[in-house]
Design an enzyme around this catalytic site. Structure first.
Site, short mmCIF file in Angstrom:
data_model
loop_
_atom_site.label_atom_id
_atom_site.label_comp_id
_atom_site.label_asym_id
_atom_site.label_seq_id
_atom_site.Cartn_x
_atom_site.Cartn_y
_atom_site.Cartn_z
N ASP A 57 6.13 -7.95 -8.79
CA ASP A 57 4.52 -7.22 -8.63
C ASP A 57 5.26 -6.12 -9.92
O ASP A 57 5.55 -6.43 -10.51
CB ASP A 57 3.94 -6.44 -7.17
CG ASP A 57 3.05 -6.34 -7.57
OD1 ASP A 57 2.11 -5.46 -7.78
OD2 ASP A 57 2.06 -7.04 -6.03
N HIS A 96 0.17 -1.30 -7.43
CA HIS A 96 -0.29 -1.90 -6.97
C HIS A 96 1.77 -2.33 -6.62
O HIS A 96 1.21 -3.01 -5.17
CB HIS A 96 -0.67 -3.44 -7.29
CG HIS A 96 -1.28 -3.97 -6.97
ND1 HIS A 96 -0.58 -5.43 -6.42
CD2 HIS A 96 -2.23 -4.83 -6.27
CE1 HIS A 96 -1.38 -6.30 -6.02
NE2 HIS A 96 -1.94 -6.02 -5.95
N SER A 246 -4.23 -10.11 -2.12
CA SER A 246 -3.35 -9.47 -2.37
C SER A 246 -2.45 -8.40 -0.62
O SER A 246 -1.25 -8.73 -0.83
CB SER A 246 -3.34 -7.86 -2.94
OG SER A 246 -3.27 -8.67 -4.75
#
Length: 474
Positions: A57, A96, A246
C-alpha cells in the site's frame, strides 16, 4: 468522550503490545467483531500469532501507539529505499496503508481500536504502480508472508510480470487477497492485481450484509466482507470512518491470518477453499458478480462445518493459467512444424547431390568418348544453347527446382491476458480510492445451511453505534 476514556484506561492498564491486545475491547462501531463473533468464536483459539501479513500500500506509520511492536521492516518498491515503516500517503486518505494495517493488527493502545488479528505481524510495502506491486509481492513471499493484502489496484488486465509475481507467491504458500474495486456504479472497470489468476477478490457489504453500491460488479469477485461504515486509524493517529473494498480486503486478510495461525499445516489452496466454502449467500441466489459466493464466515472454518472437498474456483483458474503458460513455453518437438521443415530440407539436399553425381558421370562418359574421337571436350553449355541433357541449369542466385523446404507453421498460441475488455491502464499512481479484484471462470453455488440464529452473523449491538453518514475513505 467515552471512547477517549476507554483508550486511557487501556493505556494505563497495559504496557506490552501483546497484553494490550488481550485486555482491550473492540470499539462499539467495529460491527464486524459482532458479525464474525471475533471475541467468542475466533479469539478463543487464534489471534494471528506467528503469521506475517504483507500490506502492499502506501506504507505503515509504525510509530503509532496502536501499531507499536506490530510492524516489521519492509521495503519501498517505488523508490528502492526505505523500510516501509513510514506512511507516504499525502492525499485525502492521509494514510491509507496505516488504515489497512490497523484493521488487521491494531493493538488498541492509542485510540482503543483493535485489529481482527492483533498478534499477527505487518510487513509494510510501499507500492503505487503495477511494476511495484509485482516487486512487493515477490518481496513479501521471500520474507515468509503467509497473507499478502492489496487494498488497491489500477484498471486493466493483469500484466505478465504481475501474474508471474502472484504465481511466485502462491508457490511460496501465500494467500493473495485484493479488493474488487470501488467504481461498480460507474465505469466498473476490471482491476488488477485482483483479476490475476490465483487472487482472492473481495467485495464490500454493510452491517445488514447488503452489497455496497460502489463495489465492483465483475465475474472475478470471489467473496464479500465488511466494508461499509468501517473505522480505521490514519497516519496522524486519528480514527477515520469510511467505506470501500479496501477495508473489506484488509479484514479478509486478517480473517485469513487467524485461520493460518489456527491451522498452520493447512496449505494456501486449502485455506482459500475453506474461506469460499464458509460464505453465506447474501446477494441474488447463487454466485453473483458483486458479492461472489457471499459473506465469509471464518468461524465456520474454525468449527469444522465447511466441507473439505468443496470447489475452489480461485485455484482452478490459477491451474488453467499455469497449464497454458507452460504450453506456451514448451519448444517444438522434432515432429512439429520446425522438425518437418528441417527434414524436407535434408531430403532436397540429398536429391540434388544425387542429381549432381549423375550429371558428373554422364559428362565424364561424354568426355571419354570425345577423347577417343580427338575432339575437345565441352567446358559447359554454350550460351544461348540448350544443354544436351537434363533440365535447364538454375540461374545465378536461384534455388534449384523441385520441392522446397516446408514452411514453418504457427507455434503454440500464447495464453490470453487475464481479465476482460477494458480501458487502457492509467499512468502513475491510482486516482481516487485504491481498489482492486480476479475472475474465476467457473460457477458454483455453495449449498446453504439452515439459517439458525447461531449460524447467521449478528448485526451491531445498536444502530447508534454505527456512524450514519461517514465520509468516504479515499
Amino acid at each position: 468522550m467515552a471512547r477517549s476514556a476507554l483508550a486511557l484506561l487501556v493505556v494505563g492498564a497495559v504496557a506490552s503490545p501483546g497484553s494490550a491486545a488481550a485486555a482491550a475491547k473492540p470499539l462499539p462501531q467495529q460491527w464486524w467483531f459482532t458479525s464474525w463473533g471475533v471475541e467468542d468464536r475466533l479469539w478463543t483459539s487464534s489471534r494471528g500469532q506467528g503469521v506475517t501479513v504483507a500490506v502492499i500500500d502506501t506504507g505503515v506509520q509504525a510509530s503509532l501507539p496502536d501499531l507499536n511492536g506490530a510492524v516489521l521492516p519492509g521495503m519501498d518498491a517505488e523508490s528502492g529505499s526505505g523500510d516501509g515503516r513510514t506512511d507516504v500517503d499525502r492525499t485525502e486518505s492521509n494514510g491509507h496503508g496505516t488504515a489497512m494495517a490497523s484493521l488487521i493488527a491494531a493493538q488498541g493502545r492509542g485510540t482503543g481500536l483493535l485489529g481482527v488479528a492483533p498478534n499477527a505481524k505487518i510487513l509494510p510495502v510501499v507500492a503505487q504502480s503495477k511494476p511495484a506491486y509485482a516487486k512487493g509481492i515477490r518481496f513479501a513471499a521471500d520474507r515468509g508472508a503467509k497473507v499478502i493484502s492489496l487494498s488497491q489496484a489500477l484498471p486493466g488486465a493483469c500484466p505478465a510480470d504481475l501474474q508471474e509475481a502472484v504465481t511466485y507467491a502462491l508457490g511460496k504458500d501465500a494467500v493473495v487477497v485484493a479488493g474488487a474495486g470501488n467504481d461498480g456504479n460507474g465505469s466498473n472497470s476490471s482491476m488488477s492485481p485482483a483479476n490475476c489468476a490465483g487472487v482472492v477478490a473481495v467485495g464490500a457489504v454493510d452491517a445488514q450484509f447488503r452489497p455496497w453500491v460502489k463495489s465492483q460488479r465483475q465475474s472475478y469477485v470471489t467473496v464479500a466482507a465488511p466494508g461499509v461504515q468501517t473505522s480505521a486509524i490514519l497516519r496522524d493517529g486519528k480514527v477515520s470512518f469510511g467505506s470501500g473494498t479496501s477495508d473489506a480486503t484488509a479484514l479478509t486478510s486478517a480473517a485469513v491470518a487467524l485461520i493460518r495461525a489456527k491451522f498452520p499445516n493447512m496449505s494456501n489452496r486449502e485455506v482459500v477453499q475453506q474461506v469460499i466454502g464458509s460464505a453465506m449467500d447474501v446477494g441474488p441466489s447463487g454466485r453473483d458478480p458483486q458479492t461472489g459466493f457471499g459473506f465469509i464466515r471464518p468461524y465456520r472454518v474454525f468449527n469444522g462445518t465447511v466441507p473439505k472437498n468443496g470447489a475452489n474456483p480461485v485455484f482452478e483458474a490459477y491451474d488453467r493459467q499455469a497449464k497454458n503458460a507452460q504450453k506456451t513455453e514448451e519448444p517444438s518437438g522434432g515432429g512439429g512444424p520446425k522438425g518437418g521443415a528441417d527434414m524436407a530440407s535434408v531430403i532436397v539436399l540429398v536429391a540434388w547431390v544425387v542429381v549432381g553425381a549423375v550429371i558428373a558421370l554422364v559428362m565424364l562418359f561424354v568426355l571419354m568418348r570425345r577423347r577417343k574421337k580427338g575432339r575437345p571436350a565441352p567446358l559447359g553449355p554454350v550460351p544461348g544453347a540448350t544443354p544436351s541433357f537434363g533440365a535447364p541449369y538454375p540461374q545465378q542466385g536461384q534455388m534449384p527446382p523441385g520441392p522446397g523446404p516446408q514452411g514453418q507453421g504457427p507455434g503454440p498460441q500464447g495464453y490470453p491476458p487475464q481479465g476482460y475488455p477494458q480501458q487502457p491502464p492509467q499512468q502513475g499512481p491510482p486516482q481516487g480510492p485504491p481498489q482492486g479484484g480476479y475472475a474465476p471462470q467457473t460457477h458454483m453455488d455453495i449449498p446453504q445451511q439452515p439459517r439458525t440464529q447461531q449460524d447467521i452473523p449478528q448485526q451491531p449491538r445498536t444502530q447508534q453505534d454505527i456512524p450514519q453518514q461517514p465520509p468516504p475513505r479515499q
